[in-house]
Structures are given as C-alpha cells and as structure tokens.
Design a protein around this motif. Structure first.
Motif, mmCIF file in Angstrom:
data_model
loop_
_atom_site.group_PDB
_atom_site.id
_atom_site.type_symbol
_atom_site.label_atom_id
_atom_site.label_comp_id
_atom_site.label_asym_id
_atom_site.label_seq_id
_atom_site.Cartn_x
_atom_site.Cartn_y
_atom_site.Cartn_z
ATOM 1 N N ARG A 1 -5.589 -22.784 20.220
ATOM 2 C CA ARG A 1 -5.962 -21.370 19.970
ATOM 3 C C ARG A 1 -4.877 -20.538 20.696
ATOM 4 N NH1 ARG A 1 -10.397 -22.912 23.169
ATOM 5 N NH2 ARG A 1 -10.247 -21.905 25.283
ATOM 6 N N VAL A 2 -4.581 -19.288 20.028
ATOM 7 C CA VAL A 2 -3.958 -18.388 20.690
ATOM 8 C C VAL A 2 -4.693 -17.374 21.395
ATOM 9 C CG1 VAL A 2 -2.208 -16.474 20.411
ATOM 10 C CG2 VAL A 2 -2.131 -18.667 18.627
ATOM 11 N N ASN B 1 -2.082 -6.597 29.318
ATOM 12 C CA ASN B 1 -0.799 -6.748 30.220
ATOM 13 C C ASN B 1 0.429 -7.254 29.419
ATOM 14 O OD1 ASN B 1 -1.773 -5.454 32.565
ATOM 15 N ND2 ASN B 1 -3.316 -7.126 32.569
ATOM 16 N N GLY B 2 0.013 -7.330 27.935
ATOM 17 C CA GLY B 2 1.537 -7.798 27.246
ATOM 18 C C GLY B 2 1.692 -9.292 27.272
ATOM 19 N N TYR B 3 0.753 -10.248 27.511
ATOM 20 C CA TYR B 3 1.039 -11.551 27.346
ATOM 21 C C TYR B 3 0.110 -12.338 26.283
ATOM 22 C CZ TYR B 3 2.857 -11.485 32.217
ATOM 23 O OH TYR B 3 3.678 -11.368 33.177
ATOM 24 N N VAL B 4 0.801 -13.220 25.672
ATOM 25 C CA VAL B 4 0.062 -14.087 24.761
ATOM 26 C C VAL B 4 0.317 -15.591 24.734
ATOM 27 C CG1 VAL B 4 0.001 -14.457 22.181
ATOM 28 C CG2 VAL B 4 0.554 -12.195 22.974
ATOM 29 N N HIS C 1 4.198 -4.740 24.281
ATOM 30 C CA HIS C 1 3.201 -3.673 24.370
ATOM 31 C C HIS C 1 1.929 -4.219 24.042
ATOM 32 C CE1 HIS C 1 1.185 -0.092 23.130
ATOM 33 N NE2 HIS C 1 1.927 0.636 23.805
ATOM 34 N N PRO C 2 0.523 -3.525 24.812
ATOM 35 C CA PRO C 2 -0.721 -4.104 24.485
ATOM 36 C C PRO C 2 -0.853 -4.324 23.070
ATOM 37 C CG PRO C 2 -0.766 -2.720 26.352
ATOM 38 C CD PRO C 2 0.728 -2.562 25.876
ATOM 39 N N ASN C 3 -0.571 -3.333 22.185
ATOM 40 C CA ASN C 3 -0.827 -3.232 20.697
ATOM 41 C C ASN C 3 0.045 -4.371 20.059
ATOM 42 O OD1 ASN C 3 -2.678 -1.097 20.869
ATOM 43 N ND2 ASN C 3 -1.048 0.370 20.289
ATOM 44 N N GLU C 4 1.292 -4.408 20.554
ATOM 45 C CA GLU C 4 2.206 -5.903 19.847
ATOM 46 C C GLU C 4 1.330 -7.071 20.201
ATOM 47 O OE1 GLU C 4 6.689 -4.852 20.126
ATOM 48 O OE2 GLU C 4 5.795 -4.656 22.066
ATOM 49 N N ALA C 5 0.838 -7.114 21.387
ATOM 50 C CA ALA C 5 0.295 -8.457 22.028
ATOM 51 C C ALA C 5 -0.970 -8.705 21.256
ATOM 52 C CB ALA C 5 0.047 -8.309 23.363
ATOM 53 N N ARG C 6 -1.798 -7.731 21.034
ATOM 54 C CA ARG C 6 -3.088 -7.936 20.152
ATOM 55 C C ARG C 6 -2.804 -8.199 18.618
ATOM 56 N NH1 ARG C 6 -4.963 -4.182 23.834
ATOM 57 N NH2 ARG C 6 -4.177 -2.276 23.189
ATOM 58 N N GLN C 7 -1.592 -7.499 18.292
ATOM 59 C CA GLN C 7 -1.326 -7.985 16.781
ATOM 60 C C GLN C 7 -0.687 -9.155 16.718
ATOM 61 O OE1 GLN C 7 -1.921 -6.039 13.778
ATOM 62 N NE2 GLN C 7 -1.356 -8.090 13.087
ATOM 63 N N LEU C 8 0.056 -9.808 17.825
ATOM 64 C CA LEU C 8 0.672 -11.063 17.856
ATOM 65 C C LEU C 8 -0.499 -12.092 17.687
ATOM 66 C CD1 LEU C 8 2.996 -12.890 17.906
ATOM 67 C CD2 LEU C 8 3.114 -12.744 20.121
ATOM 68 N N VAL C 9 -1.633 -11.978 18.587
ATOM 69 C CA VAL C 9 -2.711 -12.759 18.765
ATOM 70 C C VAL C 9 -3.385 -12.820 17.511
ATOM 71 C CG1 VAL C 9 -5.034 -13.297 19.600
ATOM 72 C CG2 VAL C 9 -2.920 -12.555 21.280
ATOM 73 N N LYS C 10 -3.656 -11.772 16.733
ATOM 74 C CA LYS C 10 -4.454 -11.534 15.540
ATOM 75 C C LYS C 10 -3.421 -12.378 14.559
ATOM 76 C CE LYS C 10 -6.056 -8.363 12.116
ATOM 77 N NZ LYS C 10 -6.328 -7.084 11.688
ATOM 78 N N THR C 11 -2.298 -12.131 14.391
ATOM 79 C CA THR C 11 -1.420 -12.668 13.219
ATOM 80 C C THR C 11 -1.137 -14.100 13.718
ATOM 81 O OG1 THR C 11 -0.137 -10.585 13.072
ATOM 82 C CG2 THR C 11 0.887 -12.889 12.341
ATOM 83 N N LEU C 12 -1.214 -14.814 14.736
ATOM 84 C CA LEU C 12 -1.069 -16.262 14.891
ATOM 85 C C LEU C 12 -2.317 -16.842 14.578
ATOM 86 C CD1 LEU C 12 1.417 -16.215 18.066
ATOM 87 C CD2 LEU C 12 2.097 -16.432 15.726
ATOM 88 N N ASN C 13 -3.423 -16.252 15.123
ATOM 89 C CA ASN C 13 -4.747 -17.077 14.921
ATOM 90 C C ASN C 13 -4.895 -16.966 13.283
ATOM 91 O OD1 ASN C 13 -5.470 -17.974 16.979
ATOM 92 N ND2 ASN C 13 -6.103 -15.976 18.163
#
Length: 173
Positions: free
Chosen positions: A73-74, A80-83, A128-140
């Motif tokens: 899971r992602v 804080n910008g971590y995924v 950026h926090p929004n980039e990190a949240r989007q990456l988690v969403k996309t990868l999941n």
C-alpha cells in the motif's frame, strides 16, 4: 564527525525495481544518491569509529535470519511531502531490528521519538503537500504487491553530496 545510517536494501526482482525507480525518479530528491531502502537507524552524526559502529550493528544482525518483505500500500506523511510503500509482511522483524539497534548506546542518543517508526520504502519526498496527497491517491488506484528477499543489513556513510557509500554489510543467516 561522520554522517551515517543503518538500512536494508531489499532484493527486488528487476520488474519491481524498475517500477519503484520510475516513481522515485520523478518524485524522490534522493533518487540519484541512494537505491530503494528501508531505514533502520535514521541518519546520524557520530565520532564513533567505523569499527565500533560495525561491531554494534553486527551484534544485533547476527540474531536474525533472512526474511521476505511485502509492500502492498502507498501511504506517507503528505503534510511534510513524503510518500512511501509500506512494509506489511516482514514489518514486525524490521521493527525488532530497529528497536534492538536503538537500545544500543551507540544509537540510543539518535532515537527519533518524534517520528512513529513504520517500515517503508520512500518513493517521494521534498514534495509540496498537495503533490504528495495526489501521488498517494494516484498510486493507490493500482493494486500493489511487491515482495523482496531481505538478506543483509548495511551501514552507509552519507557523503557531502548526499551520495550513499556502503561502509559495511552484514548477512542475515
């Protein structure tokens, strides 16, 4: 004073390694400096000799056998910008090694009580926090099931340019 860390480099199959590296290349500022890993002792600065650090790590590592980990899971610290890809199978063993290392006098002063320890492989940072949240969403949106054999624990020197130089590696028998 040397800057070091203690970590695991999972032995991913080439397809999984390529997928992880493709994501890291776009999203992880350390992509070019270190291969995918699970941190056991976070980066620390110490005047202790290489021999003392190696002996300490080896004293813990010899208590463990090789094992398999599964990432499925992602998640991340998106504020804080971590995924990262979370370790599911094998997490208990990794936590035991982590805890035993931090019980040693050589590492005890560097224990990060401010960060709950969760074994993972970072695939994005300095986002950026929004980039990190989007990456988690996309990868999941995809199913994740990556396995890897864990056969050793390594100590790295972190160089001034952030490159990782392996000081020593100890096999899990």
């Amino acid at each position: 004073m040397k800057f070091r860390s203690v970590l695991i480099f999972p032995n991913f199959n080439s397809g999984d390694q390529a997928i992880i590296q493709s994501i890291r290349q776009k999203n992880d500022s350390l992509y070019a400096h270190i291969r995918p890993h699970v941190s056991l002792v976070f980066p620390f600065q110490s005047n202790a000799s290489d021999t003392i650090i190696c002996d300490a790590v080896q004293s813990v590592v010899k208590q463990f056998k090789s094992f398999t980990l599964t990432l499925n899971r992602v998640e991340g610290d998106t504020d804080n910008g971590y995924v990262w890809l979370s370790v599911v199978q094998g997490a208990d063993i990794i936590k035991m090694i982590h805890d035993k290392l931090y019980e040693l006098d050589n590492f005890k002063p560097f224990y990060r009580r401010d960060i709950p320890y969760q074994p993972h492989v970072t695939i994005g940072q300095s986002l950026h926090p929004n980039e990190a949240r989007q990456l988690v969403k996309t990868l999941n949106e995809s199913q994740w099931h990556i396995t890897a054999k864990i056969e050793c624990v390594a100590i790295e020197n972190i160089l001034a340019n952030d490159d990782s130089e392996i000081l020593a590696s100890f096999e899990l028998v």
